[in-house]
Write a protein that holds these residues in place. Structure first.
Motif, PDB file in Angstrom:
ATOM      1  N   LEU A 140       0.824  -1.217   0.000  1.00  0.00           N
ATOM      2  CA  LEU A 140       0.000   0.000   0.000  1.00  0.00           C
ATOM      3  C   LEU A 140       0.855   1.263   0.000  1.00  0.00           C
ATOM      4  N   ARG A 141       1.892   1.266   0.852  1.00  0.00           N
ATOM      5  CA  ARG A 141       2.765   2.446   0.946  1.00  0.00           C
ATOM      6  C   ARG A 141       3.515   2.675  -0.365  1.00  0.00           C
ATOM      7  N   GLN A 142       3.991   1.562  -0.955  1.00  0.00           N
ATOM      8  CA  GLN A 142       4.731   1.700  -2.214  1.00  0.00           C
ATOM      9  C   GLN A 142       3.821   2.205  -3.335  1.00  0.00           C
ATOM     10  N   THR A 143       2.575   1.737  -3.336  1.00  0.00           N
ATOM     11  CA  THR A 143       1.611   2.183  -4.354  1.00  0.00           C
ATOM     12  C   THR A 143       1.338   3.680  -4.174  1.00  0.00           C
ATOM     13  N   TRP A 144       1.167   4.081  -2.907  1.00  0.00           N
ATOM     14  CA  TRP A 144       0.926   5.497  -2.629  1.00  0.00           C
ATOM     15  C   TRP A 144       2.124   6.340  -3.075  1.00  0.00           C
ATOM     16  N   HIS A 145       3.334   5.854  -2.790  1.00  0.00           N
ATOM     17  CA  HIS A 145       4.547   6.577  -3.200  1.00  0.00           C
ATOM     18  C   HIS A 145       4.662   6.640  -4.722  1.00  0.00           C
ATOM     19  N   LEU A 146       4.242   5.567  -5.376  1.00  0.00           N
ATOM     20  CA  LEU A 146       4.283   5.531  -6.848  1.00  0.00           C
ATOM     21  C   LEU A 146       3.365   6.622  -7.419  1.00  0.00           C
ATOM     22  N   CYS A 147       2.207   6.813  -6.756  1.00  0.00           N
ATOM     23  CA  CYS A 147       1.288   7.883  -7.176  1.00  0.00           C
ATOM     24  C   CYS A 147       1.957   9.250  -7.036  1.00  0.00           C
ATOM     25  N   LEU A 148       2.882   9.351  -6.085  1.00  0.00           N
ATOM     26  CA  LEU A 148       3.617  10.616  -5.882  1.00  0.00           C
ATOM     27  C   LEU A 148       4.904  10.644  -6.713  1.00  0.00           C
ATOM     28  N   ASN A 149       5.014   9.658  -7.616  1.00  0.00           N
ATOM     29  CA  ASN A 149       6.185   9.526  -8.501  1.00  0.00           C
ATOM     30  C   ASN A 149       7.491   9.246  -7.732  1.00  0.00           C
ATOM     31  N   ILE A 150       7.360   8.533  -6.612  1.00  0.00           N
ATOM     32  CA  ILE A 150       8.557   8.083  -5.880  1.00  0.00           C
ATOM     33  C   ILE A 150       8.675   6.584  -6.139  1.00  0.00           C
ATOM     34  N   ARG A 151       9.765   6.192  -6.751  1.00  0.00           N
ATOM     35  CA  ARG A 151       9.937   4.781  -7.113  1.00  0.00           C
ATOM     36  C   ARG A 151      11.064   4.140  -6.321  1.00  0.00           C
ATOM     37  N   TYR A 152      10.946   2.852  -6.130  1.00  0.00           N
ATOM     38  CA  TYR A 152      11.979   2.097  -5.410  1.00  0.00           C
ATOM     39  C   TYR A 152      12.455   0.946  -6.282  1.00  0.00           C
ATOM     40  N   ALA A 153      13.717   0.587  -6.106  1.00  0.00           N
ATOM     41  CA  ALA A 153      14.251  -0.558  -6.851  1.00  0.00           C
ATOM     42  C   ALA A 153      13.759  -1.838  -6.179  1.00  0.00           C
ATOM     43  N   PRO A 154      13.483  -2.882  -6.961  1.00  0.00           N
ATOM     44  CA  PRO A 154      13.126  -4.157  -6.334  1.00  0.00           C
ATOM     45  C   PRO A 154      14.345  -4.741  -5.613  1.00  0.00           C
ATOM     46  N   LEU A 155      14.073  -5.568  -4.623  1.00  0.00           N
ATOM     47  CA  LEU A 155      15.176  -6.208  -3.891  1.00  0.00           C
ATOM     48  C   LEU A 155      15.853  -7.233  -4.807  1.00  0.00           C
TER      49      LEU A 155
END
Lengths: 65, 282
Positions: free
Chosen positions: B105-120
């Motif tokens: 949920l947090r990652q999806t919300w961050h994605l909406c804010l255009n904040i992306r994370y690398a997969p592990l």
């Protein structure tokens, strides 16, 4: 100024030999899905009889059942 | 040294409750971080050694944040260090099952804010068996997308059997040619006396190795895609000969995917470009 906590070895490139085809394959599958979704939207649940691409006229022709 | 390398973008999403540690492939020795499998040695700058020592023993992310703050580190510096460890595939993360929905949920919300994370990243010694495992991991999203698209096409009016046979054929040819592609890289690297490692990070599948001489690097980078192209192309020719023209066309498209990896911007094409650039700067 922020300073780096690690100085990587010059002898190892951790970003090499990545297989690009997987990303391209996903894009291809998504594109196919887009065409299928378009056929459903345009033709309804009865679906399409055929989908053709007319490159000279830059058109996609969806023939409904 | 200023932050010249953007390792921070390789930092995976971490919850405070996540337990992180260094993998067995890495060893911390008197200010140096050794990548045992690859024989690479990275220099650790103080107070990075304290962070890595804590990671060696295993620590939660919340505790790691506290430790970093105690040593006066900025979030960006910690993210850069963790990003480098993830890039190298030597960062392990343990997350309890019930924390996953929160993370998604947090990652999806961050994605909406255009904040992306690398997969592990997932790293294993490169063997012909671990390659199969890595291919299944890397292509799982493609497989899921294929199932969804196949269902859509069936709904759109194509006969079920035709769709299933084509989808299965496409996936098998794709995974088989990918195996040929990567196994060829691996074979050549091992033949030159290097020890490669298999690294999978999201949709990216790679072979890690110490730098090869320019000529060998170029040969290795070209041989992989050529193996992928030729294996898919031979299936395509066989399918056209039977004749199963649409199956043949699918295999032809798959061989095109491998040909694209020779483009100079990413993957093998980028490896060739970097090797040639290195030679010209010597």
């Amino acid at each position: 100024m922020q300073t780096s906590l690690i100085v990587p070895s010059q002898l190892t490139d951790y970003s090499t030999k990545e297989a690009g085809p997987i990303i391209v394959a996903l894009a291809f599958v998504i594109a196919l899905g887009g065409v299928a979704a378009a056929a459903i939207i345009l033709c309804g649940w009865r679906g399409a009889k055929s989908v053709g691409v007319n490159l000279s006229q830059r058109r996609v022709e969806i023939v409904c059942r | 040294m200023p932050l010249a390398t953007p390792f921070g973008r390789y930092c995976p999403y971490l919850l405070g409750s996540d337990y992180v540690s260094l993998s067995g492939n890495a060893r911390l020795e008197s200010g140096l971080l050794r990548d045992i499998a690859l024989g690479a040695t990275h220099t650790v700058v103080e107070p990075g050694t304290h962070i890595l020592a804590a990671l060696r023993d295993g620590i939660t992310v919340a505790e790691l944040d506290t430790l970093a703050a105690r040593h006066g580190l900025l979030n960006g510096q910690l993210a850069e260090l963790l990003g480098f460890l993830n890039l190298a595939g030597i960062l392990l993360r343990r997350r309890t099952l019930y924390r996953w929905p929160e993370a998604i949920l947090r990652q999806t919300w961050h994605l909406c804010l255009n904040i992306r994370y690398a997969p592990l990243a997932w790293r294993q010694p490169a063997t012909y068996t671990s390659l199969i495992h890595a291919i299944f991991r890397a292509t799982s999203l493609v497989a899921i997308a294929t199932i969804i698209v196949s269902l859509l096409i069936i709904v759109a009016g194509m006969p079920t059997f035709v769709v299933i046979s084509h989808s299965l054929f496409g996936v098998i040819v794709f995974m088989g040619s990918l195996y040929a592609h990567e196994a060829t890289h691996m074979f050549i690297i091992k033949r030159h006396g290097h020890t490669p490692a298999m690294l999978q990070r999201g949709l990216r599948l790679g072979i890690l190795h110490t730098t090869l001489p320019t000529r060998n690097e170029v040969i290795c980078s070209i041989a992989g895609p050529l193996a992928g192209i030729s294996s898919a192309l031979s299936v395509s020719v066989a399918a056209f000969a039977i004749p199963y023209p649409t199956h043949g066309l699918l295999a032809l498209i798959v061989s095109g995917f491998h040909a694209l990896s020779l483009l100079p911007w990413y993957g093998d094409g980028a490896s060739i470009r970097h090797a040639l650039q290195r030679r010209s700067t010597l």
